[in-house]
Each structure stands twice: as C-alpha cells, then as structure tokens.
Motif scaffolding. Sequence first.
Motif, PDB file in Angstrom:
ATOM      1  N   LYS A  14       0.855  -1.189   0.000  1.00 15.56           N
ATOM      2  CA  LYS A  14       0.000   0.000   0.000  1.00 15.56           C
ATOM      3  C   LYS A  14       0.891   1.240   0.000  1.00 15.56           C
ATOM      4  CE  LYS A  14      -3.729  -2.328   2.498  1.00 15.56           C
ATOM      5  NZ  LYS A  14      -4.621  -2.316   3.682  1.00 15.56           N
ATOM      6  N   THR A  15       0.637   2.141  -0.920  1.00 22.30           N
ATOM      7  CA  THR A  15       1.531   3.276  -1.152  1.00 22.30           C
ATOM      8  C   THR A  15       1.703   4.147   0.087  1.00 22.30           C
ATOM      9  OG1 THR A  15       0.838   3.306  -3.469  1.00 22.30           O
ATOM     10  CG2 THR A  15       1.965   5.262  -2.629  1.00 22.30           C
ATOM     11  N   ALA A  16       0.592   4.498   0.751  1.00 21.22           N
ATOM     12  CA  ALA A  16       0.668   5.391   1.919  1.00 21.22           C
ATOM     13  C   ALA A  16       1.493   4.766   3.040  1.00 21.22           C
ATOM     14  CB  ALA A  16      -0.743   5.719   2.415  1.00 21.22           C
ATOM     15  N   ILE A  17       1.290   3.477   3.276  1.00 20.82           N
ATOM     16  CA  ILE A  17       2.035   2.798   4.338  1.00 20.82           C
ATOM     17  C   ILE A  17       3.503   2.684   3.959  1.00 20.82           C
ATOM     18  CG2 ILE A  17       2.293   0.617   5.577  1.00 20.82           C
ATOM     19  CD1 ILE A  17      -0.705   0.242   5.377  1.00 20.82           C
ATOM     20  N   ARG A  18       3.786   2.419   2.678  1.00 22.12           N
ATOM     21  CA  ARG A  18       5.174   2.287   2.229  1.00 22.12           C
ATOM     22  C   ARG A  18       5.923   3.607   2.374  1.00 22.12           C
ATOM     23  NH1 ARG A  18       8.161  -1.421  -0.753  1.00 22.12           N
ATOM     24  NH2 ARG A  18      10.318  -0.701  -0.648  1.00 22.12           N
ATOM     25  N   ILE A  19       5.265   4.721   2.045  1.00 17.75           N
ATOM     26  CA  ILE A  19       5.916   6.028   2.180  1.00 17.75           C
ATOM     27  C   ILE A  19       6.221   6.320   3.643  1.00 17.75           C
ATOM     28  CG2 ILE A  19       5.566   8.515   1.920  1.00 17.75           C
ATOM     29  CD1 ILE A  19       3.970   7.914  -0.592  1.00 17.75           C
ATOM     30  N   ARG A  20       5.260   6.028   4.535  1.00 22.32           N
ATOM     31  CA  ARG A  20       5.483   6.254   5.969  1.00 22.32           C
ATOM     32  C   ARG A  20       6.599   5.360   6.493  1.00 22.32           C
ATOM     33  NH1 ARG A  20       0.751   4.831   7.707  1.00 22.32           N
ATOM     34  NH2 ARG A  20      -0.228   6.743   6.935  1.00 22.32           N
ATOM     35  N   HIS A  21       6.626   4.122   6.039  1.00 21.98           N
ATOM     36  CA  HIS A  21       7.666   3.184   6.462  1.00 21.98           C
ATOM     37  C   HIS A  21       9.047   3.652   6.001  1.00 21.98           C
ATOM     38  CE1 HIS A  21      10.304  -0.269   5.454  1.00 21.98           C
ATOM     39  NE2 HIS A  21       9.917  -0.737   6.633  1.00 21.98           N
ATOM     40  N   ASP A  22       9.144   4.070   4.733  1.00 24.86           N
ATOM     41  CA  ASP A  22      10.428   4.510   4.199  1.00 24.86           C
ATOM     42  C   ASP A  22      10.904   5.801   4.858  1.00 24.86           C
ATOM     43  OD1 ASP A  22      10.401   2.323   2.612  1.00 24.86           O
ATOM     44  OD2 ASP A  22       9.949   3.373   0.737  1.00 24.86           O
ATOM     45  N   ARG A  23       9.957   6.672   5.253  1.00 23.79           N
ATOM     46  CA  ARG A  23      10.333   7.892   5.962  1.00 23.79           C
ATOM     47  C   ARG A  23      10.940   7.544   7.322  1.00 23.79           C
ATOM     48  NH1 ARG A  23       5.599  10.057   6.714  1.00 23.79           N
ATOM     49  NH2 ARG A  23       5.486  11.005   4.641  1.00 23.79           N
ATOM     50  N   LEU A  24      10.366   6.560   8.005  1.00 20.71           N
ATOM     51  CA  LEU A  24      10.902   6.132   9.297  1.00 20.71           C
ATOM     52  C   LEU A  24      12.257   5.445   9.137  1.00 20.71           C
ATOM     53  CD1 LEU A  24       7.664   4.742  11.008  1.00 20.71           C
ATOM     54  CD2 LEU A  24       8.861   6.882  11.514  1.00 20.71           C
ATOM     55  N   MET A  25      12.441   4.719   8.028  1.00 21.67           N
ATOM     56  CA  MET A  25      13.713   4.045   7.790  1.00 21.67           C
ATOM     57  C   MET A  25      14.858   5.044   7.660  1.00 21.67           C
ATOM     58  SD  MET A  25      13.459   0.776   7.884  1.00 21.67           S
ATOM     59  CE  MET A  25      15.003   0.331   7.111  1.00 21.67           C
ATOM     60  N   LEU A  26      14.574   6.211   7.090  1.00 16.96           N
ATOM     61  CA  LEU A  26      15.614   7.233   6.945  1.00 16.96           C
ATOM     62  C   LEU A  26      16.018   7.820   8.295  1.00 16.96           C
ATOM     63  CD1 LEU A  26      14.352   9.149   3.777  1.00 16.96           C
ATOM     64  CD2 LEU A  26      16.204   7.473   3.914  1.00 16.96           C
ATOM     65  N   LYS A  27      15.137   7.700   9.288  1.00 13.40           N
ATOM     66  CA  LYS A  27      15.438   8.231  10.619  1.00 13.40           C
ATOM     67  C   LYS A  27      16.090   7.198  11.528  1.00 13.40           C
ATOM     68  CE  LYS A  27      11.578  11.518  10.448  1.00 13.40           C
ATOM     69  NZ  LYS A  27      10.299  11.959  11.093  1.00 13.40           N
ATOM     70  N   ALA A  28      16.220   5.964  11.048  1.00 13.16           N
ATOM     71  CA  ALA A  28      16.824   4.913  11.862  1.00 13.16           C
ATOM     72  C   ALA A  28      18.300   5.222  12.103  1.00 13.16           C
ATOM     73  CB  ALA A  28      16.681   3.562  11.168  1.00 13.16           C
ATOM     74  N   PRO A  29      18.801   4.941  13.293  1.00 12.64           N
ATOM     75  CA  PRO A  29      20.219   5.201  13.579  1.00 12.64           C
ATOM     76  C   PRO A  29      21.123   4.323  12.714  1.00 12.64           C
ATOM     77  CG  PRO A  29      19.180   3.959  15.365  1.00 12.64           C
ATOM     78  CD  PRO A  29      18.091   4.383  14.459  1.00 12.64           C
ATOM     79  N   VAL A  30      22.160   4.920  12.196  1.00  8.72           N
ATOM     80  CA  VAL A  30      23.176   4.277  11.358  1.00  8.72           C
ATOM     81  C   VAL A  30      22.587   3.796  10.041  1.00  8.72           C
ATOM     82  CG1 VAL A  30      24.971   2.510  11.214  1.00  8.72           C
ATOM     83  CG2 VAL A  30      24.448   3.570  13.417  1.00  8.72           C
ATOM     84  N   ALA A  31      21.609   2.888  10.092  1.00  7.08           N
ATOM     85  CA  ALA A  31      21.031   2.327   8.866  1.00  7.08           C
ATOM     86  C   ALA A  31      20.388   3.412   8.010  1.00  7.08           C
ATOM     87  CB  ALA A  31      20.014   1.243   9.207  1.00  7.08           C
ATOM     88  N   GLY A  32      19.739   4.394   8.654  1.00  9.64           N
ATOM     89  CA  GLY A  32      19.098   5.468   7.913  1.00  9.64           C
ATOM     90  C   GLY A  32      20.099   6.263   7.090  1.00  9.64           C
TER      91      GLY A  32
END
Length: 411
Positions: free
Chosen positions: A250-268
Amino acid sequence: MGVYTYEALDNKGQKKKGVLEADSPRQLRQKLRADGLAAVAINEAEEQQQKSSGETTTPRKSLFVRRVSDSEVALVTRQLATLVAAGIPLEECLRALAQQIQKPHLKSLISSVRSRVLEGQTLADSMAAYPRAFDTLYRAMVAAGEKSSHLDTVLERLADYTEHRQKIKGQLMQAMIYPVILTLVAIGVVTALLTTVVPTVIEQFAYMGQKLPAMTQWLIAISDFTRNYGLHIVVSILILLVIRQRMLKKTAIRIRHDRLMLKAPVAGNVFSSIDCSRFARTLSILTSSAVPLLEGMKISANVLTNTHMRDALKQAADLVREGASLWRALEQTQLFSPMMLHMIASGEKSGELTAMLSRAADNQDQQFESQVNIALGVFGPLLIVLMAGVVLFIVMAILTPMLDLNSMVAG
C-alpha cells in the motif's frame, strides 16, 4: 523473421537446446540439419507467441527476462557498445551479439530485440518490451543516444553505470553477510544452551531438592519459556514478516515506512547515502546524454528504492519546472548533505553540472563505505560483548548452586 527455441539430437544421440532465428520452423529444421542435428521439438519464443496472438507482452509472461542479472546486462551493453563503435549496422551488431552469447535466455532476449529492430522499431522501443531487463533509465539513455547519433558513447556510460550499481549492491550484500551470520550463530548458541544444556543441569538440582538462588530461577524460567514457546515465536515472526510485506504494498504505508527508515540510527544514513548517490549519478549520466533536466530528474527519482525520497524528488522537479534552480529545489527536500548541495550549486553556476553531479555521487559513495565500515566496526564488538554477557549469566546461574552445594558438603 521469428525467434524459435529448439531441442535436437546430435550424431551421438545427445540432446541439444538453443535459440535461433528463422523465417519458419521448416527453415529452422534445415539449419539444424546442416549443422548435423535432428530436430525433436521446435517452438516459437514466448514473446513471439504473444505477438502473433495479439496479447500484450508483460514482464510476468516473459520468463527469460526475469533471469537477466545486472552483470549480464552490463556485459551485453559493453559488447554492443564495442560493435556499434566499429561502425557496424545495428541489426548486424545484435545478430553478432546473439551468436556469441551462450546462455539461452539471454540469446533469446537479444534475438527478440533484433526482431523488433528489423520490423522498423528503434532500439529503445524494442527494449521497452522487456522492462525487467532494460529499466526506464536504460531505455531513456538509449533513446537519447539514438537521437544524438552517439549510441556507442551512451552504451559505454550505461555499461559503466550498471557495473558500478552491481558493485555497490555487492558491497551492501557483503556488509550484511557478516552481521547476519554472527547474529544467527549467537542466537543458535544461546538457544542450544537454553534448550539442551540448562535443563539437563537443572534436573540434577531439582532431584537433590536444593534451594536455588534467584539467578538460577530466572534461568529456569527463561529456559522453560524458550522450550515451550520458542517455535511459536519463530512462526509468529514469520507471519508478521509476511503481513509486513503485504502492508508495504500500500503506497501510503510504504511512504510512511520509508520515511521512518531514513530516521533509523546508522542504517538510515546508509540508505540515504545510497539513494542520494544513485540520484546524482543517474542525473549526471542523463544530462551528459542530452536528456532534458526535468525528464532526467523524473527518471532519476524513479530509480530510487525509498518511496519517500522518490516523492520528494518529484516535487523538487516541479519546483525546477516553476523556475527554481536545481540546488534550491533539492535543498527543499532536506535529503541531501550541505556539501552535496554546495557542489551542485557550484556546478550550476559554472556550467559544469554534469561533472559536479558525478563528483557528488563519488563523494556519497565514499561516505557510504565509511558508514558501513563504522557500522560493522561497532556492531561486531557489541554483539560479541552481548553474547559474552548472556553466556556469563548462564554459567553463573549454573555455577552458583554448585558452589553452594559444595559449601554445604564441606560444612
């Protein structure tokens, strides 16, 4: 001229398979007979069947396209660039390329592209039928090369780009192998201790009716929980992963998930560096191939894996269309480092945007490598320390009642 797959027997009775072009199955049998082969089965290539029946060719129906790797695309592109640079007509280049390829799925792919070229289509349009092998960036650059009559140069750049992308992917996979294996080994060792060693030792204490210290009681509780619910936990994790994959469609959930991934420590930071480098390098190649900036920005955004960054860069393209400079538009996304923005701004002012974009991509690649090295340098020792702490807890929980028992016997 169509593309056919065949099965034939040689003089020794051994079965041979392959792909050949022919005007008809009868002509193909004659070709095989001339080569000393007896045809057993001849079938039209799947793409040919779909075209003759009026069906639209889709990536899912073309089995050989799915098996084409980036390394194979890079090799084919490099060979095609060499042939085109020699001044050989495109149709002859594709014929020679198909003849020297050994892998059947790749030979069938090139032969099918050649058939479309013979029908009067451009090379880019011919490749558009196989988007899993030739993505949007690839086709856009080929189209630009055909329009500018510099197809050989564009193909060389494409080969370099594809090889570089494969190198980055290999570095990322190599960086993930060590921590994954280390984590699995740690989990396996602890699980084995909790489910086999600990219960055997604890049974001896229970048999003697000895009062156990709190640490040992905690270990017994953890061991019982692992044995009783360990399999349930593994199954639950697998189910959650499947649900997660379905939800991410689902596009909306994927965008929210990817936004959170960018904020992850080190991995982001690692994911952000990879996509920023990919955007800059792709845009550099497109602008150097005479692709308009706006079109290049949209194509470059589409090659990114992070949907949040993809949407942000498409909005940046809209700002550029409204008259904003490239670096101002990219600054609004808050995705790029100040150094990268400064290099892009310098490139715009000096008229050397292509070179500066390439240099910025190299800078991001260096940052990616350093971040991966730092992450591995931190993760490895931390996991070892954590593992040592868990093992120490298990050993102390077992030794403490043993020492108490020895004290009682000695007393």
